[in-house]
Design an enzyme around this catalytic site. Structure first.
Site, PDB file in Angstrom:
ATOM      1  N   HIS A  78      36.322 100.704  46.345  1.00  0.00           N
ATOM      2  CA  HIS A  78      35.935 101.072  45.023  1.00  0.00           C
ATOM      3  C   HIS A  78      35.665 102.789  44.818  1.00  0.00           C
ATOM      4  O   HIS A  78      36.152 103.158  43.852  1.00  0.00           O
ATOM      5  CB  HIS A  78      34.675 100.568  44.794  1.00  0.00           C
ATOM      6  CG  HIS A  78      34.662  98.911  44.665  1.00  0.00           C
ATOM      7  ND1 HIS A  78      34.092  98.027  45.717  1.00  0.00           N
ATOM      8  CD2 HIS A  78      35.339  98.304  43.967  1.00  0.00           C
ATOM      9  CE1 HIS A  78      34.473  96.867  45.515  1.00  0.00           C
ATOM     10  NE2 HIS A  78      35.021  96.827  44.540  1.00  0.00           N
ATOM     11  N   GLY A 105      43.368  98.988  42.873  1.00  0.00           N
ATOM     12  CA  GLY A 105      43.637  99.245  44.439  1.00  0.00           C
ATOM     13  C   GLY A 105      44.813  98.359  44.591  1.00  0.00           C
ATOM     14  O   GLY A 105      45.376  97.125  44.411  1.00  0.00           O
ATOM     15  N   LYS A 162      45.247  97.083  47.457  1.00  0.00           N
ATOM     16  CA  LYS A 162      44.658  96.103  48.184  1.00  0.00           C
ATOM     17  C   LYS A 162      45.274  94.658  47.598  1.00  0.00           C
ATOM     18  O   LYS A 162      45.446  93.579  48.180  1.00  0.00           O
ATOM     19  CB  LYS A 162      43.237  96.044  48.423  1.00  0.00           C
ATOM     20  CG  LYS A 162      42.533  94.908  48.641  1.00  0.00           C
ATOM     21  CD  LYS A 162      42.411  94.677  50.223  1.00  0.00           C
ATOM     22  CE  LYS A 162      41.778  93.307  50.312  1.00  0.00           C
ATOM     23  NZ  LYS A 162      40.992  92.696  49.550  1.00  0.00           N
ATOM     24  N   SER A 206      36.690  94.931  51.756  1.00  0.00           N
ATOM     25  CA  SER A 206      36.710  94.112  50.873  1.00  0.00           C
ATOM     26  C   SER A 206      35.289  93.586  50.642  1.00  0.00           C
ATOM     27  O   SER A 206      34.676  93.428  51.825  1.00  0.00           O
ATOM     28  CB  SER A 206      37.649  92.636  51.089  1.00  0.00           C
ATOM     29  OG  SER A 206      37.358  91.509  50.232  1.00  0.00           O
ATOM     30  N   SER A 207      34.760  93.442  49.523  1.00  0.00           N
ATOM     31  CA  SER A 207      33.393  92.551  49.041  1.00  0.00           C
ATOM     32  C   SER A 207      33.210  91.503  49.760  1.00  0.00           C
ATOM     33  O   SER A 207      32.095  91.082  50.565  1.00  0.00           O
ATOM     34  CB  SER A 207      33.054  92.550  47.690  1.00  0.00           C
ATOM     35  OG  SER A 207      33.412  93.710  47.192  1.00  0.00           O
TER      36      SER A 207
END
Ligand code: AMP
Length: 290
Positions: free
Chosen positions: A37, A147, A149, A185-186
């Site tokens: 982020h 992102g 991702k 990643s969270s």
């Protein structure tokens, strides 16, 4: 930094910035912020001022059996981080502000939304497209940052912007990884210590595909077999999908031509992790970016 909870206030702040001729940058997130982020915020700050970051765990993109309630939330820590980065506005609406009683409209980016993530998570991209359209309409940024991702999500957002003639430019930023290769990643917070060690297999599988492409392999099926062979060596990893797709349509690729993605979704217990690699053909050679 100003923290804004209401849509009207956010619209007003953004309208004011535009009236002053400023270029509003926007980074939508679900919070539990990490360096991935942060990289989006930095990209936004390089091109835009002011920068608006939203934190909203969007209920409509979670399936009934998914982790909406358990999704990591760290509002104060996130706000302190954004403040330290020099972000001007944090937009953090409540669910009832975004979806008041009587809310009935949803957007569907058809085709792109039904494959890969959409196949495993029916309705997920309908929720994503709906909330992104709402957020872009509220903030009306000059440019919004996503992102790679979540490559399929970024592609769907680009299609949404094109189809609805939205003004925002979409910038897709590189994947930020841990030193061992695991994409931040969270959801990494859900991993046990053993699963965290095992999760390195995702980027290892992609690296093996990159090596195969570097040796001249041009068959998508062979690349998939290479990645599956690496995943199979890690007993804690259960592959959900392993695919090579064309970057424009997200349809399966046959030969590695033009721009493609190798994409993985892998379970470690109940935790499902994503990773991908961009494969670009330039001057007859393949260039792979993890
Ligand atoms: P999320 O909070 O998970 O919804 O992600 C918010 C934005 O951050 C999305 O555009 C993600 O693709 C992006 N993002 C998440 N993880 C990473 C990462 N490791 N590197 C770069 N961007 C990321």
């Amino acid at each position: 930094m100003e923290t804004i909870h209401t849509i009207e206030w956010m619209k007003q702040a953004s309208r004011q910035a535009r009236a002053e001729g400023r270029l509003v940058g926007f980074v939508p997130t679900m919070g539990a912020l990490h360096d991935g982020h942060v990289s989006l915020v930095r990209a936004a700050q390089r091109a835009c001022s002011p920068v608006v970051v939203s934190i909203f765990v969007n209920p409509t993109q979670f399936g009934p059996k998914e982790d909406f309630a358990a999704y990591p939330r760290s509002r104060e820590k996130d706000a302190a981080l954004l403040e330290s980065l020099g972000v001007e506005y944090l937009f953090a609406p409540e669910a009832a502000e975004m979806y008041p009683p009587g809310f009935t409209s949803y957007v569907e980016v058809s085709g792109l939304s039904s494959r890969l993530e959409g196949r495993t998570r029916p309705g997920h991209f309908r929720g994503v497209a709906t909330v992104v359209l709402k957020l872009l309409e509220i903030v009306q940024p000059w440019r919004a940052f996503f992102g790679r991702k979540d490559a399929q999500q970024a592609r769907i957002v680009e299609q949404l912007v094109r189809d609805f003639h939205l003004d925002a430019e979409i910038e897709v930023c590189p994947i930020v990884r841990e030193p061992d290769g695991l994409a931040l990643s969270s959801r990494n917070a859900y991993l046990s210590a053993d699963d965290r060690r095992a999760a390195v297999v995702l980027s290892q599988a992609l690296a093996a595909a990159r090596d195969a492409a570097g040796r001249g392999e041009r068959s998508a099926q062979e690349l998939i077999a290479t990645m599956r062979a690496v995943l199979a060596k890690e007993p804690r990893a259960a592959a959900d999908y392993v695919e090579v797709v064309r970057a424009d349509t997200f349809e399966p690729a046959v030969a590695l031509r033009g721009t493609c993605y190798a994409l993985l979704a892998v379970f470690f217990g109940a935790t499902r992790l994503l990773d991908n690699m961009l494969i670009e053909e330039r001057d007859g050679a393949l260039h792979c970016t993890l």
